[in-house]
Design a protein around this motif. Sequence first.
Motif, PDB file in Angstrom:
ATOM      1  N   SER A  36      52.895  13.769 -14.036  1.00  0.00           N
ATOM      2  CA  SER A  36      51.545  13.427 -13.570  1.00  0.00           C
ATOM      3  C   SER A  36      50.525  14.275 -14.327  1.00  0.00           C
ATOM      4  CB  SER A  36      51.439  13.706 -12.077  1.00  0.00           C
ATOM      5  OG  SER A  36      51.491  15.094 -11.853  1.00  0.00           O
ATOM      6  N   ASP A  73      42.384  15.813 -10.098  1.00  0.00           N
ATOM      7  CA  ASP A  73      41.908  15.616  -8.730  1.00  0.00           C
ATOM      8  C   ASP A  73      41.606  16.964  -8.087  1.00  0.00           C
ATOM      9  OD1 ASP A  73      41.822  12.899  -8.198  1.00  0.00           O
ATOM     10  OD2 ASP A  73      43.992  12.789  -8.106  1.00  0.00           O
ATOM     11  N   VAL A  74      40.749  16.945  -7.083  1.00  0.00           N
ATOM     12  CA  VAL A  74      40.286  18.200  -6.483  1.00  0.00           C
ATOM     13  C   VAL A  74      41.445  19.064  -5.998  1.00  0.00           C
ATOM     14  CG1 VAL A  74      38.788  19.195  -4.749  1.00  0.00           C
ATOM     15  CG2 VAL A  74      38.210  17.025  -5.741  1.00  0.00           C
ATOM     16  N   SER A  75      42.420  18.465  -5.320  1.00  0.00           N
ATOM     17  CA  SER A  75      43.495  19.283  -4.752  1.00  0.00           C
ATOM     18  C   SER A  75      44.365  19.861  -5.870  1.00  0.00           C
ATOM     19  CB  SER A  75      44.325  18.474  -3.769  1.00  0.00           C
ATOM     20  OG  SER A  75      45.017  17.448  -4.416  1.00  0.00           O
ATOM     21  N   ILE A  76      44.560  19.104  -6.962  1.00  0.00           N
ATOM     22  CA  ILE A  76      45.361  19.577  -8.095  1.00  0.00           C
ATOM     23  C   ILE A  76      44.562  20.613  -8.891  1.00  0.00           C
ATOM     24  CG2 ILE A  76      46.663  18.845 -10.128  1.00  0.00           C
ATOM     25  CD1 ILE A  76      47.688  17.654  -7.510  1.00  0.00           C
ATOM     26  N   ALA A 128      42.508  22.788  -7.743  1.00  0.00           N
ATOM     27  CA  ALA A 128      42.630  24.091  -7.094  1.00  0.00           C
ATOM     28  C   ALA A 128      43.952  24.751  -7.457  1.00  0.00           C
ATOM     29  CB  ALA A 128      42.507  23.930  -5.579  1.00  0.00           C
ATOM     30  N   GLN A 129      45.029  23.956  -7.545  1.00  0.00           N
ATOM     31  CA  GLN A 129      46.328  24.518  -7.921  1.00  0.00           C
ATOM     32  C   GLN A 129      46.283  25.124  -9.323  1.00  0.00           C
ATOM     33  OE1 GLN A 129      49.307  21.451  -7.579  1.00  0.00           O
ATOM     34  NE2 GLN A 129      49.017  21.194  -5.382  1.00  0.00           N
ATOM     35  N   ASN A 187      44.208  28.322  -9.480  1.00  0.00           N
ATOM     36  CA  ASN A 187      44.975  29.434  -8.920  1.00  0.00           C
ATOM     37  C   ASN A 187      46.028  29.924  -9.902  1.00  0.00           C
ATOM     38  OD1 ASN A 187      43.534  29.486  -6.596  1.00  0.00           O
ATOM     39  ND2 ASN A 187      44.992  28.301  -5.397  1.00  0.00           N
ATOM     40  N   GLU A 195      41.605  10.474  -3.895  1.00  0.00           N
ATOM     41  CA  GLU A 195      42.023  10.968  -5.205  1.00  0.00           C
ATOM     42  C   GLU A 195      42.547   9.801  -6.030  1.00  0.00           C
ATOM     43  OE1 GLU A 195      43.461  15.298  -4.957  1.00  0.00           O
ATOM     44  OE2 GLU A 195      44.434  14.272  -3.327  1.00  0.00           O
ATOM     45  N   SER A 196      42.901  10.072  -7.285  1.00  0.00           N
ATOM     46  CA  SER A 196      43.357   8.970  -8.120  1.00  0.00           C
ATOM     47  C   SER A 196      44.630   8.381  -7.523  1.00  0.00           C
ATOM     48  CB  SER A 196      43.594   9.434  -9.561  1.00  0.00           C
ATOM     49  OG  SER A 196      44.216  10.678  -9.583  1.00  0.00           O
ATOM     50  N   LEU A 210      41.065  18.720   1.435  1.00  0.00           N
ATOM     51  CA  LEU A 210      40.222  18.258   0.329  1.00  0.00           C
ATOM     52  C   LEU A 210      38.908  19.046   0.301  1.00  0.00           C
ATOM     53  CD1 LEU A 210      40.775  15.955  -1.624  1.00  0.00           C
ATOM     54  CD2 LEU A 210      39.443  14.455  -0.177  1.00  0.00           C
ATOM     55  N   SER A 221      39.524  22.766  -0.641  1.00  0.00           N
ATOM     56  CA  SER A 221      39.952  23.102  -1.997  1.00  0.00           C
ATOM     57  C   SER A 221      38.800  23.000  -2.995  1.00  0.00           C
ATOM     58  CB  SER A 221      41.138  22.233  -2.440  1.00  0.00           C
ATOM     59  OG  SER A 221      40.844  20.885  -2.288  1.00  0.00           O
ATOM     60  N   GLN A 249      44.562  25.478  -1.477  1.00  0.00           N
ATOM     61  CA  GLN A 249      45.038  24.299  -2.171  1.00  0.00           C
ATOM     62  C   GLN A 249      45.924  23.474  -1.244  1.00  0.00           C
ATOM     63  OE1 GLN A 249      47.041  26.507  -5.336  1.00  0.00           O
ATOM     64  NE2 GLN A 249      48.994  25.955  -4.427  1.00  0.00           N
ATOM     65  N   ILE A 250      46.014  22.182  -1.578  1.00  0.00           N
ATOM     66  CA  ILE A 250      46.961  21.333  -0.870  1.00  0.00           C
ATOM     67  C   ILE A 250      48.241  21.375  -1.684  1.00  0.00           C
ATOM     68  CG2 ILE A 250      47.403  19.029   0.016  1.00  0.00           C
ATOM     69  CD1 ILE A 250      44.437  18.480  -0.096  1.00  0.00           C
ATOM     70  N   PRO A 251      49.340  21.830  -1.123  1.00  0.00           N
ATOM     71  CA  PRO A 251      50.562  21.934  -1.927  1.00  0.00           C
ATOM     72  C   PRO A 251      51.083  20.555  -2.315  1.00  0.00           C
ATOM     73  CG  PRO A 251      51.025  22.385   0.379  1.00  0.00           C
ATOM     74  CD  PRO A 251      49.539  22.243   0.267  1.00  0.00           C
ATOM     75  N   GLY A 252      51.916  20.519  -3.347  1.00  0.00           N
ATOM     76  CA  GLY A 252      52.574  19.284  -3.758  1.00  0.00           C
ATOM     77  C   GLY A 252      51.616  18.274  -4.335  1.00  0.00           C
ATOM     78  N   MET A 253      52.089  17.036  -4.463  1.00  0.00           N
ATOM     79  CA  MET A 253      51.222  15.964  -4.950  1.00  0.00           C
ATOM     80  C   MET A 253      51.560  14.678  -4.223  1.00  0.00           C
ATOM     81  SD  MET A 253      52.876  15.818  -8.644  1.00  0.00           S
ATOM     82  CE  MET A 253      54.612  16.007  -8.854  1.00  0.00           C
ATOM     83  N   ARG A 270      53.019  17.124   2.541  1.00  0.00           N
ATOM     84  CA  ARG A 270      52.056  18.141   2.103  1.00  0.00           C
ATOM     85  C   ARG A 270      51.306  18.751   3.275  1.00  0.00           C
ATOM     86  NH1 ARG A 270      48.457  15.263  -2.427  1.00  0.00           N
ATOM     87  NH2 ARG A 270      48.081  17.392  -3.072  1.00  0.00           N
TER      88      ARG A 270
END
Lengths: 334, 325
Positions: free
Chosen positions: A170, A200-203, A205-206, A209, B47-48, B259, B262, B275-279, B295
């Motif tokens: 991804s 994406d916003v959540s990714i 942030a990962q 970090n 998100e996408s 969301l 983050s 952060q939100i873990p995983g995808m 998640r």
Amino acid sequence: MKPDSDTFLEISHISKEFRKPFGVFERIFSKFDSGIREEVIHAVNDVSFALYSGEVIGLAGESGCGKSTLGRIIAGINKPTSGRILYKGKDVSQMNRSEFRNYSLNVQMIFQDPYASLNPRMQVREIVAEAPRKFKIWPGGEEGNERLSQTLLMSGLDPGYADRYPHQFSGGQRQRIGIARGLAVSPECLVCDETVASLDVSIQAQIINLFMELKRDLNLTYLFISHDLSVIEAICDRVLIMYLGSIVESSKSDQLFTSPLHPYTQMLLNAVPRLNRRKSQYSPIKGETPSPIDPPSGCAFHPRCPQCMDICEREAPPLKDTQEDRFVACHLFD
Amino acid sequence: MTGNTMENLLEVRNLSTFFDTRKGVLKAVNDVSFDLKKGEILGLVGESGSGKSVTALSIMGLIDPPGYIAEGSAKFAGCELIGMPEEEKRLLRGKRIAMIFQDPMMSLNPVLRIDTHMVESITAHRKTDRKEAVKKAVEVFRKVGIPSPEKRLKDYPHQFSGGMRQRVAIAISLLHNPELIIADEPTTALDVTIQEQILYEIERLSRENNVSLIWVTHDIAVIAGLAHKLCVMYAGKIVERGTTDEVLDNPAHPYTKGLIHSLPEMNTRGKPLQQIPGMSYSPIDLPPGCAFKERCPLADISCEQNPGVTKISENHHVCCFHPLM
């Protein structure tokens, strides 16, 4: 900005021009003195700053302001038209081959588009290990594989993925592959060009970090190029704001975001959409970024500036020290 | 709320759009329902891959095979859009429902001048001569703030900057005074300063002409000031919907909360971002139950079931077994 012991890079008076080569007709006409002039794009204009070891510098500005070009010059991908870069006190243009190689390995670039910057026909193992094998940084055989696994783990990737191809990942994971490739040669500095922009916003942030963990563990220095000021605010110690090839403001992050000095910085900060400052009234901003082929006279920002004065149309303001460590290029602070 | 009438302009019920792929059925949009009143602005956030664009395309009737609308209905001013014959849809599209796409360079034909685009869209719906049509084009160009409209109409798309090109796309969508505009990430490719200009124009146009708007975006901050209400999508479903203030100030779904938190602005500098873990899962073979459970910090055994809709308040609904209060 005097160089001292922990100055990692010193950039002084860097300019970069791109020229559009003449076509056949233009070449013929130019022989007859017909007034045809070559189009020159002033991408970067007399930029000076220093990057200290262990620092995170943010470079922000609108598209076309020359921030990526500056990043590529610092990473040693493009050569500046004039000016010089001192790497740990040594002029990069005077370096011999092995010194230059050392420099360019120590300053690694991580690109924006994780789709375009990875060769789709290479396995992750080949992408990451290509440079360290070529430059004999990693040993071959079992020990080299061990280094590969370590690098992948450090970037948050499962070493079991080493035999996969980029299309099997991804966007966020691809960006991690790009980071692993940069880390593989054990650099001291990463130049990140819009590295989180397409995520994406959540990714996002990962990945941010991950950058911060790497900085702590490996004591990395960062030049973080982004158009997104909220990302810059979250991670950078010092911020440079660019407009049309020049730095218009440079200061510590806290100061810049609490009390921006340059009218352009104020305008930029005001336009960042924020949840905390929800507004239903938007203000129309005058004009757009002018073309770097034909920049306005005087201060490049004066056609859009709400506080434009007479002098702004005539003279370009130099970047000068206003208060401790705050530099701004604006006639308001004369 | 700005709605003059309390009647819904658009009612979407249980809309599901699937794609047949070699690997199986891809459930891009899965049982989506929402309403839109006249003059209201709805933000569709996700998100996408969450299905927000496909939702917009389904309403416009622009889903091509292998995609198909498996079930559900979308009523626009009382007319059913799903299953409407193509000729009738054509009368609606561009006239009463307009769409603005993310990349106007892709949606404008590079070999046609802008006035050709404009005249073509006018004469498609109205019998009029070229002179009248150009006059109308100049009028809408002025509306969206393009300087010297008569001159700019004679230009080709590549002669416009990104922000101006997006204004052209907005101008084209306004030609027939539509009742509903669907905008799919219209400012994503633009600088923040240009984005502010576009938001300014859109907000003004919607207010002055009482146009309803669906704004599809991945950036919750962009829409925060503009939208009256929000739908948050995850893996093809709307997981939370409500008025903008309620959703942003008291997010009830763990995903919405993740969301929001983050976003870099919600964090202090120097500290790691939340952060939100995983995808997210691939939308092919989604596991049963809540799609976010892997998640989610609150997930437990009950999340193996499909969560129903829980009402938080009159205008705030969430799809979760453990809504945050």
